[in-house]
Scaffold this motif. Structure first.
Motif, PDB file in Angstrom:
ATOM      1  N   ALA A  65       0.835  -1.205   0.000  1.00  0.00           N
ATOM      2  CA  ALA A  65       0.000   0.000   0.000  1.00  0.00           C
ATOM      3  C   ALA A  65       0.873   1.260   0.000  1.00  0.00           C
ATOM      4  N   ILE A  66       1.958   1.213   0.787  1.00  0.00           N
ATOM      5  CA  ILE A  66       2.861   2.378   0.857  1.00  0.00           C
ATOM      6  C   ILE A  66       3.503   2.627  -0.508  1.00  0.00           C
ATOM      7  N   LEU A  67       3.977   1.531  -1.114  1.00  0.00           N
ATOM      8  CA  LEU A  67       4.691   1.673  -2.384  1.00  0.00           C
ATOM      9  C   LEU A  67       3.747   2.154  -3.496  1.00  0.00           C
ATOM     10  N   PHE A  68       2.540   1.632  -3.470  1.00  0.00           N
ATOM     11  CA  PHE A  68       1.522   2.063  -4.421  1.00  0.00           C
ATOM     12  C   PHE A  68       1.323   3.581  -4.330  1.00  0.00           C
ATOM     13  N   ALA A  69       1.146   4.061  -3.077  1.00  0.00           N
ATOM     14  CA  ALA A  69       0.905   5.494  -2.853  1.00  0.00           C
ATOM     15  C   ALA A  69       2.088   6.313  -3.343  1.00  0.00           C
ATOM     16  N   LYS A  70       3.271   5.795  -3.091  1.00  0.00           N
ATOM     17  CA  LYS A  70       4.466   6.540  -3.461  1.00  0.00           C
ATOM     18  C   LYS A  70       4.590   6.664  -4.974  1.00  0.00           C
ATOM     19  N   VAL A  71       4.402   5.544  -5.661  1.00  0.00           N
ATOM     20  CA  VAL A  71       4.547   5.552  -7.120  1.00  0.00           C
ATOM     21  C   VAL A  71       3.461   6.451  -7.746  1.00  0.00           C
ATOM     22  N   GLN A  72       2.285   6.426  -7.143  1.00  0.00           N
ATOM     23  CA  GLN A  72       1.200   7.297  -7.627  1.00  0.00           C
ATOM     24  C   GLN A  72       1.554   8.777  -7.428  1.00  0.00           C
ATOM     25  N   ASP A  73       2.202   9.076  -6.284  1.00  0.00           N
ATOM     26  CA  ASP A  73       2.650  10.458  -6.051  1.00  0.00           C
ATOM     27  C   ASP A  73       3.578  10.923  -7.173  1.00  0.00           C
ATOM     28  N   GLU A  74       4.463  10.024  -7.637  1.00  0.00           N
ATOM     29  CA  GLU A  74       5.422  10.413  -8.682  1.00  0.00           C
ATOM     30  C   GLU A  74       4.664  10.799  -9.958  1.00  0.00           C
ATOM     31  N   ALA A  75       3.602  10.058 -10.254  1.00  0.00           N
ATOM     32  CA  ALA A  75       2.788  10.406 -11.426  1.00  0.00           C
ATOM     33  C   ALA A  75       2.209  11.801 -11.238  1.00  0.00           C
ATOM     34  N   GLY A  76       1.728  12.094 -10.040  1.00  0.00           N
ATOM     35  CA  GLY A  76       1.185  13.415  -9.743  1.00  0.00           C
ATOM     36  C   GLY A  76       2.229  14.510  -9.935  1.00  0.00           C
ATOM     37  N   HIS A  77       3.453  14.246  -9.463  1.00  0.00           N
ATOM     38  CA  HIS A  77       4.526  15.239  -9.627  1.00  0.00           C
ATOM     39  C   HIS A  77       4.774  15.524 -11.103  1.00  0.00           C
ATOM     40  N   GLY A  78       4.779  14.455 -11.893  1.00  0.00           N
ATOM     41  CA  GLY A  78       4.969  14.638 -13.328  1.00  0.00           C
ATOM     42  C   GLY A  78       3.881  15.542 -13.898  1.00  0.00           C
ATOM     43  N   LEU A  79       2.646  15.319 -13.449  1.00  0.00           N
ATOM     44  CA  LEU A  79       1.543  16.121 -13.993  1.00  0.00           C
ATOM     45  C   LEU A  79       1.634  17.588 -13.574  1.00  0.00           C
ATOM     46  N   TYR A  80       1.999  17.862 -12.306  1.00  0.00           N
ATOM     47  CA  TYR A  80       2.145  19.289 -11.936  1.00  0.00           C
ATOM     48  C   TYR A  80       3.204  19.933 -12.815  1.00  0.00           C
ATOM     49  N   LEU A  81       4.275  19.174 -13.061  1.00  0.00           N
ATOM     50  CA  LEU A  81       5.407  19.772 -13.785  1.00  0.00           C
ATOM     51  C   LEU A  81       5.090  19.974 -15.267  1.00  0.00           C
ATOM     52  N   TYR A  82       4.384  19.005 -15.886  1.00  0.00           N
ATOM     53  CA  TYR A  82       3.976  19.226 -17.281  1.00  0.00           C
ATOM     54  C   TYR A  82       3.062  20.456 -17.348  1.00  0.00           C
ATOM     55  N   SER A  83       2.211  20.626 -16.341  1.00  0.00           N
ATOM     56  CA  SER A  83       1.336  21.807 -16.336  1.00  0.00           C
ATOM     57  C   SER A  83       2.161  23.084 -16.223  1.00  0.00           C
ATOM     58  N   ALA A  84       3.196  23.057 -15.386  1.00  0.00           N
ATOM     59  CA  ALA A  84       4.064  24.244 -15.265  1.00  0.00           C
ATOM     60  C   ALA A  84       4.727  24.540 -16.618  1.00  0.00           C
ATOM     61  N   ALA A  85       5.150  23.491 -17.333  1.00  0.00           N
ATOM     62  CA  ALA A  85       5.778  23.690 -18.651  1.00  0.00           C
ATOM     63  C   ALA A  85       4.771  24.278 -19.641  1.00  0.00           C
TER      64      ALA A  85
END
Ligand code: ACO
Length: 311
Positions: A65-85
């Motif tokens: 469950a922890i690892l799932f949440a973590k990997v999902q967070d990374e996807a979220g980070h990618g999305l914030y950053l693509y939006s910033a770009a």
């Protein structure tokens, strides 16, 4: 550029205020930001792979469950950053094309394999620890949308780092074989983690310009030093050895001296010739291709909604 615009830009940077999407900015500033933010976004998305491989093999439901949440967070980070770009005029589909065609970079660190579950812990401790050292100062980056994205990302990275360290503490309290797995992972990830900060300052072509624009706040070597100083006491507490015979406290400097990473290895990995580069890009490419129908459906749906609203 018309003089008042350049002057306004220079004054904004000089007074540590933020440049916002609607403001005039020099072309070079915009290009540098798109380059760095896109590379950063790609790193988050590619970074889902090395740990994602362990989700189905996690040793307990809690760890899964922890690892799932973590990997999902990374996807979220990618999305914030693509939006910033995108606020700079970049097109997200185009950035993804550039990534899968090898025309845009992502962090070298994600081209190394994860060989045991201890790697999940060491990635949290080293890789997310290094990301925090590098990214906390980026919360004060001169470009508003990038700086603001960093605030949230850093909070989540802190959680990631702690989960890695806690995982390793648990393994170190376990069997001899578990302690050996942790030490082996530390030995493999230490040097690549130091390389994450980029080439040494005298071989970093972008640093001077990016620091003058206050996109970057510290040089690659300064941040690398900060990471080493932060990590050494954590390694002692954990009971592992960092694989560098030259590593020692230098009282005069008030810092740790350490050995030289293999810069040729970093160059090779950045150029595409690391242990897992081909595999990472291939996986990203097939995920993108398999997602084509979702993008088509979403576009068709949006067009239908717009047509309905226009009636
Ligand atoms: N991996 C891949 N490429 C790298 C790395 C690395 N570890 N370090 C440097 N490079 C690339 C640079 O992107 C640059 O390439 P380019 O000019 O073709 O774009 C080239 O090597 C020369 O390096 P620098 O002149 O030092 O480049 P820069 O000033 O951009 O500094 C750095 C590199 C420190 C990575 C900077 O871009 C940065 O702080 N980026 C934001 C953080 C980030 O991207 N983190 C990703 C990993 S962390 C994570 O996702 C968990």
């Amino acid at each position: 550029p018309p003089e008042p615009l350049q002057e306004h830009f220079d004054a904004t940077i000089a007074h540590d205020r933020r440049i916002e999407p609607r403001d005039w900015m020099p072309d070079g500033y915009r290009k540098t930001l798109i380059r760095q933010i896109a590379q950063h976004a790609h790193s988050e998305i590619i970074g889902m792979q090395p740990e994602g491989e362990w989700i189905t093999r996690a040793p307990s439901l809690r760890r899964k469950a922890i690892l799932f949440a973590k990997v999902q967070d990374e996807a979220g980070h990618g999305l914030y950053l693509y939006s910033a770009a995108e606020t700079l005029g970049a097109d997200r589909a185009d950035l993804t094309e550039r990534l899968i065609e090898g025309r845009q970079k992502y962090s070298s660190i994600f081209n190394y394999p994860t060989l045991s579950f201890a790697d999940v812990g060491v990635i949290g401790w080293f890789v997310d620890g290094a990301a925090i050292c590098n990214q906390v100062p980026l919360c004060r980056s001169s470009y508003g949308p990038y700086a603001r994205a960093m605030v949230r990302i850093c909070k989540e990275e802190s959680f990631h780092q702690r989960q890695g360290y806690e995982l390793l503490m648990t393994m170190m309290r376990g069997t001899e074989a578990q302690r050996a797995m942790v030490q082996d992972a530390v030995d493999r990830w230490w040097w690549p983690s130091l390389m994450m900060f980029g080439p040494p300052d005298d071989a970093s072509p972008n640093s001077a310009r990016s620091m003058a624009w206050k996109i970057k706040r510290h040089s690659n070597d300064e941040l690398r030093q900060r990471f080493v100083d932060m990590t050494v006491p954590q390694a002692e507490k954990l009971g592992v050895t960092l694989p560098d015979p030259e590593l020692r406290r230098n009282e005069e400097r008030g810092h740790h001296d350490f050995g030289t990473p293999d810069w040729e290895e970093l160059t090779r990995v950045i150029k595409g010739d690391g242990p897992c580069n081909a595999q990472r890009i291939q996986r990203r490419r097939s995920a993108h291709e398999e997602g084509a129908w979702v993008r088509e459906a979403a576009t068709a749906h949006a067009a239908k909604q717009a047509a309905r609203a226009a009636k």
